[in-house]
Design a protein around this motif. Sequence first.
Motif, PDB file in Angstrom:
ATOM      1  N   CYS A 189       0.850  -1.193   0.000  1.00 55.66           N
ATOM      2  CA  CYS A 189       0.000   0.000   0.000  1.00 55.66           C
ATOM      3  C   CYS A 189       0.887   1.244   0.000  1.00 55.66           C
ATOM      4  CB  CYS A 189      -0.915  -0.020   1.220  1.00 55.66           C
ATOM      5  SG  CYS A 189      -2.260   1.138   1.072  1.00 55.66           S
ATOM      6  N   LEU A 190       1.046   1.840  -1.157  1.00 55.03           N
ATOM      7  CA  LEU A 190       1.889   3.027  -1.270  1.00 55.03           C
ATOM      8  C   LEU A 190       1.004   4.210  -1.612  1.00 55.03           C
ATOM      9  CD1 LEU A 190       4.698   1.464  -3.483  1.00 55.03           C
ATOM     10  CD2 LEU A 190       4.768   1.816  -1.026  1.00 55.03           C
ATOM     11  N   THR A 191       1.046   5.224  -0.795  1.00 57.08           N
ATOM     12  CA  THR A 191       0.222   6.424  -0.953  1.00 57.08           C
ATOM     13  C   THR A 191      -1.217   6.066  -1.350  1.00 57.08           C
ATOM     14  OG1 THR A 191       0.779   6.764  -3.292  1.00 57.08           O
ATOM     15  CG2 THR A 191       2.211   7.807  -1.651  1.00 57.08           C
ATOM     16  N   GLY A 192      -1.706   5.000  -0.728  1.00 54.69           N
ATOM     17  CA  GLY A 192      -3.103   4.644  -0.947  1.00 54.69           C
ATOM     18  C   GLY A 192      -3.374   3.915  -2.251  1.00 54.69           C
ATOM     19  N   ILE A 193      -2.347   3.702  -3.092  1.00 52.28           N
ATOM     20  CA  ILE A 193      -2.587   3.004  -4.359  1.00 52.28           C
ATOM     21  C   ILE A 193      -1.960   1.622  -4.279  1.00 52.28           C
ATOM     22  CG2 ILE A 193      -2.064   3.020  -6.829  1.00 52.28           C
ATOM     23  CD1 ILE A 193      -1.967   6.125  -6.552  1.00 52.28           C
ATOM     24  N   LEU A 194      -2.695   0.620  -4.718  1.00 50.13           N
ATOM     25  CA  LEU A 194      -2.146  -0.730  -4.697  1.00 50.13           C
ATOM     26  C   LEU A 194      -1.202  -0.899  -5.882  1.00 50.13           C
ATOM     27  CD1 LEU A 194      -5.428  -2.668  -3.928  1.00 50.13           C
ATOM     28  CD2 LEU A 194      -3.512  -2.371  -2.372  1.00 50.13           C
ATOM     29  N   THR A 195       0.059  -1.207  -5.597  1.00 51.19           N
ATOM     30  CA  THR A 195       1.024  -1.389  -6.675  1.00 51.19           C
ATOM     31  C   THR A 195       1.289  -2.875  -6.846  1.00 51.19           C
ATOM     32  OG1 THR A 195       1.998   0.597  -5.823  1.00 51.19           O
ATOM     33  CG2 THR A 195       3.205  -0.541  -7.547  1.00 51.19           C
ATOM     34  N   LEU A 215       7.754 -16.506 -10.638  1.00 53.64           N
ATOM     35  CA  LEU A 215       6.862 -15.379 -10.924  1.00 53.64           C
ATOM     36  C   LEU A 215       5.445 -15.687 -10.424  1.00 53.64           C
ATOM     37  CD1 LEU A 215       6.309 -12.626 -12.423  1.00 53.64           C
ATOM     38  CD2 LEU A 215       5.643 -14.023 -14.383  1.00 53.64           C
ATOM     39  N   THR A 216       5.021 -16.928 -10.649  1.00 57.26           N
ATOM     40  CA  THR A 216       3.670 -17.330 -10.245  1.00 57.26           C
ATOM     41  C   THR A 216       3.514 -17.267  -8.722  1.00 57.26           C
ATOM     42  OG1 THR A 216       3.603 -18.769 -12.170  1.00 57.26           O
ATOM     43  CG2 THR A 216       1.943 -19.156 -10.492  1.00 57.26           C
ATOM     44  N   VAL A 217       4.546 -17.733  -8.008  1.00 58.44           N
ATOM     45  CA  VAL A 217       4.488 -17.685  -6.542  1.00 58.44           C
ATOM     46  C   VAL A 217       4.450 -16.232  -6.080  1.00 58.44           C
ATOM     47  CG1 VAL A 217       5.682 -18.246  -4.403  1.00 58.44           C
ATOM     48  CG2 VAL A 217       5.675 -19.876  -6.276  1.00 58.44           C
ATOM     49  N   ARG A 218       5.316 -15.392  -6.650  1.00 56.49           N
ATOM     50  CA  ARG A 218       5.336 -13.985  -6.219  1.00 56.49           C
ATOM     51  C   ARG A 218       4.014 -13.294  -6.491  1.00 56.49           C
ATOM     52  NH1 ARG A 218      11.329 -11.355  -7.086  1.00 56.49           N
ATOM     53  NH2 ARG A 218      12.480 -13.160  -6.309  1.00 56.49           N
ATOM     54  N   GLY A 219       3.409 -13.612  -7.631  1.00 53.80           N
ATOM     55  CA  GLY A 219       2.116 -13.013  -7.966  1.00 53.80           C
ATOM     56  C   GLY A 219       1.063 -13.381  -6.935  1.00 53.80           C
ATOM     57  N   GLU A 220       1.112 -14.636  -6.491  1.00 60.79           N
ATOM     58  CA  GLU A 220       0.125 -15.108  -5.516  1.00 60.79           C
ATOM     59  C   GLU A 220       0.366 -14.444  -4.152  1.00 60.79           C
ATOM     60  OE1 GLU A 220      -2.325 -16.944  -6.449  1.00 60.79           O
ATOM     61  OE2 GLU A 220      -3.161 -17.834  -4.634  1.00 60.79           O
ATOM     62  N   VAL A 221       1.636 -14.326  -3.761  1.00 61.29           N
ATOM     63  CA  VAL A 221       1.962 -13.671  -2.487  1.00 61.29           C
ATOM     64  C   VAL A 221       1.476 -12.223  -2.538  1.00 61.29           C
ATOM     65  CG1 VAL A 221       3.851 -12.894  -0.985  1.00 61.29           C
ATOM     66  CG2 VAL A 221       3.938 -15.172  -2.037  1.00 61.29           C
ATOM     67  N   GLU A 222       1.707 -11.600  -3.694  1.00 64.40           N
ATOM     68  CA  GLU A 222       1.320 -10.205  -3.873  1.00 64.40           C
ATOM     69  C   GLU A 222      -0.193 -10.002  -3.746  1.00 64.40           C
ATOM     70  OE1 GLU A 222       3.244  -7.245  -6.988  1.00 64.40           O
ATOM     71  OE2 GLU A 222       1.813  -8.588  -7.911  1.00 64.40           O
ATOM     72  N   ASN A 223      -0.954 -11.044  -4.106  1.00 59.05           N
ATOM     73  CA  ASN A 223      -2.412 -10.945  -3.974  1.00 59.05           C
ATOM     74  C   ASN A 223      -2.853 -10.804  -2.530  1.00 59.05           C
ATOM     75  OD1 ASN A 223      -3.703 -10.860  -6.455  1.00 59.05           O
ATOM     76  ND2 ASN A 223      -3.270 -13.017  -6.841  1.00 59.05           N
TER      77      ASN A 223
END
Lengths: 319, 222
Positions: A4-10, A35-43
């Motif tokens: 959460c950076l300045t209110g925008i999800l990056t 990449l797939t694992v990182r994408g899921e963590v990022e979710n």
Amino acid sequence: MPLCLTGILTMQYQYRTAAELLELCRSHSLSVAELTVRGEVENGMASREEIESRMLTYYRSMKDSVHKGLQITERSRSGLSGGDSRRVLAHSSGPNPSALGATFERCIAYALAVLETNAAFGRIVATPTAGSAGICPACLLTWQEERKATDKVTMQGLFTAAGIGRVIGLGACFSGARGGCQAEVGSASAMAAAAICELDGGSPEDVVHAAALALQNTLGLICDPIGGYVEAPCMMRNGLFGLHSFGAAAVALSGVRSIVPFDEVVSVLREVGNKMPRIYKETAEGGLATTPTGLQFLRHPKPAGDRGFKASQWPQPEA
Amino acid sequence: MRIFEIIGPSMIGPSSSHTAGACRLGWVARELLGEIPTEVIVGLHGSFWATGDGHGTKEAITAGLLGFAPDDERLIQAPVLAREAGMTVHFDFLDLGPQAHPNSVRLQLRGANREVALIGSSVGGGNVCVQEIDELPVDIRGTLVTLILWHQDTPGFLAGITAVLACVQINVATIRTSRLQRGEEAITAIEVDGAVPREVSALLQKASAIERIVCLSVLPGF
């Protein structure tokens, strides 16, 4: 936690197409699995540890479904399957193996075994569906035995498979009822080809081409389950398309490229699925299901008509 | 699309759509009722009716109504277990029209305190979509935590709800309100990222327009 950076999800690791996936792998120097694992963590729904431990559990559950299926001796409720995986496995270790060789005869047996477990109301992992659940486990287990790898290493292939599956799921679908067998077995075969290719050291580009080659050879495959059961021809399609995945991975690893890129193959999958007649989409109203032999296994449930109650009304208590 | 929508669910065979998806639809229905169902009417549409028997569709829906996950090995004994638990489940044929997904079901549940009805489809790979709750259109996939609010259609309602969610830093993924007519009964479904603390549901419940709230967790296996 979501960033959460300045209110925008990056979000950095999200993709919808294979072109986007390849660009992300290149720019971050990542494998498709990573990449797939990182994408899921990022979710933000689960941590890396939770995701990896769940995938390991799934992989072990897949292996259990293979071993359970290989024990089955009796026929299923429908009489369409049961005992075939045992037969193929026995042949693979017998005195007269085929020219295919014991390893790949075993691969066929493993895929059949998962579908036999499935038909016997046993536990399987839908990858991506139950009707296509034999291909990824069979290919990964065969690879694991051949390479003498651990479960943890082999399980990484499922992340590669998921990464490729995501592109198919977003661009087309996995449902036999909407896209025919190409959407189920075709997707599974592409996912397994990608998994083996990456486990054998393929680059993200090799991985995507392995998937493209596997998927394009399943285009047009109809879903025509005999009697409406997930048994025939589903079981043999799993058994034999596992070999097809190994072939596609090997070709991609050699540096041969699919003429048509993966994203375009996926859009053909969708197009063919949309235009495919309904009778070839899991309805058991066409193909092998309506051959004279297939029809012998079809049961016709009758609509309720004037019997009992209408499904929108509460039944009256009987006097 | 998340990883475990593609790899998974872990499930009892034989069909991801006719067995696992069917179980999840039963599970959602029980959650929406918010109590133990005592009597259930299940209308099976299309392929659910035509090929459901060979796929254990009825057993799977019943298992979901009992609160079982799709990989619960008791799935195939669900009809017996339901009877033992005092739950009556009636199945019948239902035609939802040519536009409906071939694997669709209408579930009507009655518990000690209330009733609920839903229409849902099993859309492939065990994934499901609830399209209607109490005859109001919704689009609930169960891949995220979903707040479901039964309420009166009143001005400023959504602003109030989202203000509460904003205060506790809950990110809204999707939001949809359906109503029959202005000022009448409405349903709002809010998909959020992450969990919803119990206190938040309790706080929302205080809004005067709200009749009932269900916080639907992510479906088993996602």
